[in-house]
Design a protein around this motif. Sequence first.
Motif, PDB file in Angstrom:
ATOM      1  N   GLY A 202      54.990  28.101  57.564  1.00  0.00           N
ATOM      2  CA  GLY A 202      54.527  29.266  58.308  1.00  0.00           C
ATOM      3  C   GLY A 202      54.376  30.501  57.446  1.00  0.00           C
ATOM      4  N   ASN A 203      55.396  30.815  56.660  1.00  0.00           N
ATOM      5  CA  ASN A 203      55.341  32.005  55.815  1.00  0.00           C
ATOM      6  C   ASN A 203      54.286  31.889  54.723  1.00  0.00           C
ATOM      7  OD1 ASN A 203      57.298  33.475  57.142  1.00  0.00           O
ATOM      8  ND2 ASN A 203      58.975  32.686  55.911  1.00  0.00           N
ATOM      9  N   VAL A 204      54.126  30.690  54.165  1.00  0.00           N
ATOM     10  CA  VAL A 204      53.122  30.505  53.108  1.00  0.00           C
ATOM     11  C   VAL A 204      51.716  30.684  53.668  1.00  0.00           C
ATOM     12  CG1 VAL A 204      52.073  28.757  51.611  1.00  0.00           C
ATOM     13  CG2 VAL A 204      54.537  29.074  51.600  1.00  0.00           C
ATOM     14  N   ILE A 205      51.462  30.180  54.873  1.00  0.00           N
ATOM     15  CA  ILE A 205      50.142  30.351  55.487  1.00  0.00           C
ATOM     16  C   ILE A 205      49.826  31.830  55.687  1.00  0.00           C
ATOM     17  CG2 ILE A 205      48.847  30.019  57.630  1.00  0.00           C
ATOM     18  CD1 ILE A 205      50.158  27.273  57.869  1.00  0.00           C
ATOM     19  N   VAL A 206      50.788  32.585  56.224  1.00  0.00           N
ATOM     20  CA  VAL A 206      50.568  34.015  56.472  1.00  0.00           C
ATOM     21  C   VAL A 206      50.381  34.765  55.154  1.00  0.00           C
ATOM     22  CG1 VAL A 206      51.597  36.119  57.398  1.00  0.00           C
ATOM     23  CG2 VAL A 206      51.833  33.968  58.645  1.00  0.00           C
ATOM     24  N   ALA A 207      51.240  34.490  54.166  1.00  0.00           N
ATOM     25  CA  ALA A 207      51.137  35.174  52.869  1.00  0.00           C
ATOM     26  C   ALA A 207      49.825  34.827  52.179  1.00  0.00           C
ATOM     27  CB  ALA A 207      52.325  34.796  51.990  1.00  0.00           C
ATOM     28  N   LEU A 213      42.675  38.007  52.050  1.00  0.00           N
ATOM     29  CA  LEU A 213      42.033  39.179  52.644  1.00  0.00           C
ATOM     30  C   LEU A 213      42.108  40.394  51.713  1.00  0.00           C
ATOM     31  CD1 LEU A 213      43.303  38.866  56.340  1.00  0.00           C
ATOM     32  CD2 LEU A 213      40.992  38.403  55.477  1.00  0.00           C
ATOM     33  N   THR A 214      43.236  40.556  51.025  1.00  0.00           N
ATOM     34  CA  THR A 214      43.374  41.671  50.081  1.00  0.00           C
ATOM     35  C   THR A 214      42.389  41.530  48.932  1.00  0.00           C
ATOM     36  OG1 THR A 214      45.716  41.898  50.632  1.00  0.00           O
ATOM     37  CG2 THR A 214      44.973  42.897  48.576  1.00  0.00           C
ATOM     38  N   VAL A 215      42.276  40.317  48.380  1.00  0.00           N
ATOM     39  CA  VAL A 215      41.350  40.084  47.274  1.00  0.00           C
ATOM     40  C   VAL A 215      39.911  40.327  47.721  1.00  0.00           C
ATOM     41  CG1 VAL A 215      40.380  38.307  45.766  1.00  0.00           C
ATOM     42  CG2 VAL A 215      42.857  38.521  46.011  1.00  0.00           C
ATOM     43  N   LEU A 216      39.550  39.888  48.925  1.00  0.00           N
ATOM     44  CA  LEU A 216      38.195  40.121  49.434  1.00  0.00           C
ATOM     45  C   LEU A 216      37.897  41.623  49.527  1.00  0.00           C
ATOM     46  CD1 LEU A 216      37.886  37.420  52.249  1.00  0.00           C
ATOM     47  CD2 LEU A 216      36.800  37.421  49.992  1.00  0.00           C
ATOM     48  N   GLY A 217      38.874  42.394  50.002  1.00  0.00           N
ATOM     49  CA  GLY A 217      38.691  43.840  50.052  1.00  0.00           C
ATOM     50  C   GLY A 217      38.521  44.442  48.678  1.00  0.00           C
ATOM     51  N   PHE A 218      39.294  43.960  47.714  1.00  0.00           N
ATOM     52  CA  PHE A 218      39.185  44.462  46.342  1.00  0.00           C
ATOM     53  C   PHE A 218      37.858  44.069  45.710  1.00  0.00           C
ATOM     54  CE2 PHE A 218      43.950  45.105  45.134  1.00  0.00           C
ATOM     55  CZ  PHE A 218      44.054  46.022  46.168  1.00  0.00           C
ATOM     56  N   LEU A 241      59.303  43.195  55.681  1.00  0.00           N
ATOM     57  CA  LEU A 241      59.305  44.660  55.588  1.00  0.00           C
ATOM     58  C   LEU A 241      58.501  45.184  54.404  1.00  0.00           C
ATOM     59  CD1 LEU A 241      63.110  45.326  56.299  1.00  0.00           C
ATOM     60  CD2 LEU A 241      61.239  45.085  57.946  1.00  0.00           C
ATOM     61  N   ILE A 242      57.899  44.296  53.626  1.00  0.00           N
ATOM     62  CA  ILE A 242      57.112  44.730  52.462  1.00  0.00           C
ATOM     63  C   ILE A 242      55.672  44.295  52.658  1.00  0.00           C
ATOM     64  CG2 ILE A 242      56.800  44.515  49.976  1.00  0.00           C
ATOM     65  CD1 ILE A 242      59.788  44.209  49.682  1.00  0.00           C
ATOM     66  N   GLY A 243      55.399  43.043  52.436  1.00  0.00           N
ATOM     67  CA  GLY A 243      54.087  42.487  52.717  1.00  0.00           C
ATOM     68  C   GLY A 243      52.984  43.025  51.833  1.00  0.00           C
ATOM     69  N   ALA A 244      51.747  42.778  52.262  1.00  0.00           N
ATOM     70  CA  ALA A 244      50.579  43.134  51.464  1.00  0.00           C
ATOM     71  C   ALA A 244      50.362  44.637  51.401  1.00  0.00           C
ATOM     72  CB  ALA A 244      49.339  42.460  52.046  1.00  0.00           C
ATOM     73  N   SER A 245      50.962  45.388  52.304  1.00  0.00           N
ATOM     74  CA  SER A 245      50.738  46.837  52.310  1.00  0.00           C
ATOM     75  C   SER A 245      51.212  47.506  51.032  1.00  0.00           C
ATOM     76  CB  SER A 245      51.441  47.473  53.519  1.00  0.00           C
ATOM     77  OG  SER A 245      52.838  47.225  53.478  1.00  0.00           O
ATOM     78  N   GLY A 271      42.855  47.707  55.631  1.00  0.00           N
ATOM     79  CA  GLY A 271      44.225  47.263  55.369  1.00  0.00           C
ATOM     80  C   GLY A 271      45.060  47.206  56.636  1.00  0.00           C
ATOM     81  N   PHE A 272      44.983  48.268  57.435  1.00  0.00           N
ATOM     82  CA  PHE A 272      45.786  48.304  58.661  1.00  0.00           C
ATOM     83  C   PHE A 272      45.298  47.289  59.689  1.00  0.00           C
ATOM     84  CE2 PHE A 272      47.500  52.619  57.598  1.00  0.00           C
ATOM     85  CZ  PHE A 272      48.826  52.312  57.820  1.00  0.00           C
ATOM     86  N   VAL A 273      44.000  47.237  59.895  1.00  0.00           N
ATOM     87  CA  VAL A 273      43.453  46.422  60.985  1.00  0.00           C
ATOM     88  C   VAL A 273      43.362  44.945  60.595  1.00  0.00           C
ATOM     89  CG1 VAL A 273      41.450  46.040  62.480  1.00  0.00           C
ATOM     90  CG2 VAL A 273      42.169  48.381  61.896  1.00  0.00           C
ATOM     91  N   ILE A 274      42.850  44.653  59.411  1.00  0.00           N
ATOM     92  CA  ILE A 274      42.552  43.274  59.024  1.00  0.00           C
ATOM     93  C   ILE A 274      43.708  42.644  58.251  1.00  0.00           C
ATOM     94  CG2 ILE A 274      40.962  41.756  57.815  1.00  0.00           C
ATOM     95  CD1 ILE A 274      39.784  43.134  60.263  1.00  0.00           C
ATOM     96  N   ILE A 275      44.116  43.270  57.126  1.00  0.00           N
ATOM     97  CA  ILE A 275      45.115  42.633  56.263  1.00  0.00           C
ATOM     98  C   ILE A 275      46.470  42.562  56.960  1.00  0.00           C
ATOM     99  CG2 ILE A 275      46.308  42.726  54.047  1.00  0.00           C
ATOM    100  CD1 ILE A 275      43.899  44.154  52.875  1.00  0.00           C
ATOM    101  N   SER A 276      47.040  43.734  57.259  1.00  0.00           N
ATOM    102  CA  SER A 276      48.358  43.743  57.896  1.00  0.00           C
ATOM    103  C   SER A 276      48.281  43.278  59.356  1.00  0.00           C
ATOM    104  CB  SER A 276      48.960  45.147  57.823  1.00  0.00           C
ATOM    105  OG  SER A 276      49.179  45.521  56.467  1.00  0.00           O
ATOM    106  N   GLY A 277      47.171  43.568  60.025  1.00  0.00           N
ATOM    107  CA  GLY A 277      47.030  43.158  61.414  1.00  0.00           C
ATOM    108  C   GLY A 277      46.919  41.655  61.590  1.00  0.00           C
ATOM    109  N   SER A 278      46.473  40.943  60.545  1.00  0.00           N
ATOM    110  CA  SER A 278      46.348  39.489  60.647  1.00  0.00           C
ATOM    111  C   SER A 278      47.687  38.821  60.892  1.00  0.00           C
ATOM    112  CB  SER A 278      45.716  38.932  59.369  1.00  0.00           C
ATOM    113  OG  SER A 278      46.569  39.145  58.248  1.00  0.00           O
TER     114      SER A 278
END
Length: 342
Positions: A202-207, A213-218, A241-245, A271-278
């Motif tokens: 589960g955690n690996v899928i989310v990470a 998504l972060t790489v696509l934005g970059f 509490l850390i994550g991609a943000s 970042g807020f809507v797509i990356i972290s919101g996912s």
Amino acid sequence: MTEDDDLSSTTFLRLLLVVFGTLSLVLVLPFFQPVLAGALLAYLVAPINNRLSRRLGATVGALVTILITVIVVLVPLLLILAVAVDQAVSLASGAEIPDLAAVETTVQELLGTDADLQRLLEPLSGAAETGLRGVLGGVIGIVGGIPAFVVGAVIFLFTFYYLLRDGDAFVAWLRTAAPLEPDVMDELIERTDDLLWAAVVGNVIVAGLQAILTVLGFVVLGFEDLVFWGIVTFVLSLLPLIGASIIWIPAVIYLVIVGNVPAAVGLLVYGFVIISGSDNFVRPIAMQRGAHLNSGLLVLGIFGGVAVFGFLGLFIGPVILGLSKAVVDLLVEIRGTSGEIR
């Protein structure tokens, strides 16, 4: 044999178990990380191995599963890590610092006040030098640890192979050896499976999704060293509490500093809507099969696991705490059934 003789034999066998169990633990501890890695990987690819074993036999099925895992997973992963390390070294040694005068002008326009960035950045020069020395020291340590890496790789492969080939026999042995009722043992194994699924899969899928998504934005914004940023985002997304943000928010700040405010606003919204919101949409789907870990146990398990076991503690820590809670729950159920407590 009398009852006293049986008691004496049992006591002596338990004493031997304590002695040899302790010695076995001492022998295994230096190689605990590769053993743990082999066990986790065997758990992940077990469905594939089970299908192959039914057609090819246990030994051939395990060997084919290892070959597939090495070609499809391990080799690409090592190549990606090699590229990420190369990009990290390139980023650390060749990063261009924006012109301070232009940055000061941008900050003054945004904040409406004077800003002496040269004075603010002076303390960072020493920190950057210290950090670079630390990176070089880490590279030297890695080179010096190559023999230990080879030994660990051999132990990892043997653990991986034998758990694939004899994993079912090992679980059957546990069922026989554990002094538990069959239904209790089945419940404990089922909860262990759920915890492993939640902590690992589960955690690996989310990470992984947040890293992609972060790489696509970059990519859209024209950032370089994308493999490095993807790997860093993936690892940090495993931490609560850390994550991609922690990756895309500094990127927003950087874009503001260099004067690209529209791109900064776009990345902020993305970042807020797509990356972290996912996380809010994908995690419930990924965790449907797994156990729902208490947030406090999850945070404590991950950070405590990293402190004790290193990187693999990201997955093992929550499982250990979750199993501790599961054992307590089972004890309460057993005592409640027996009428000792209600």
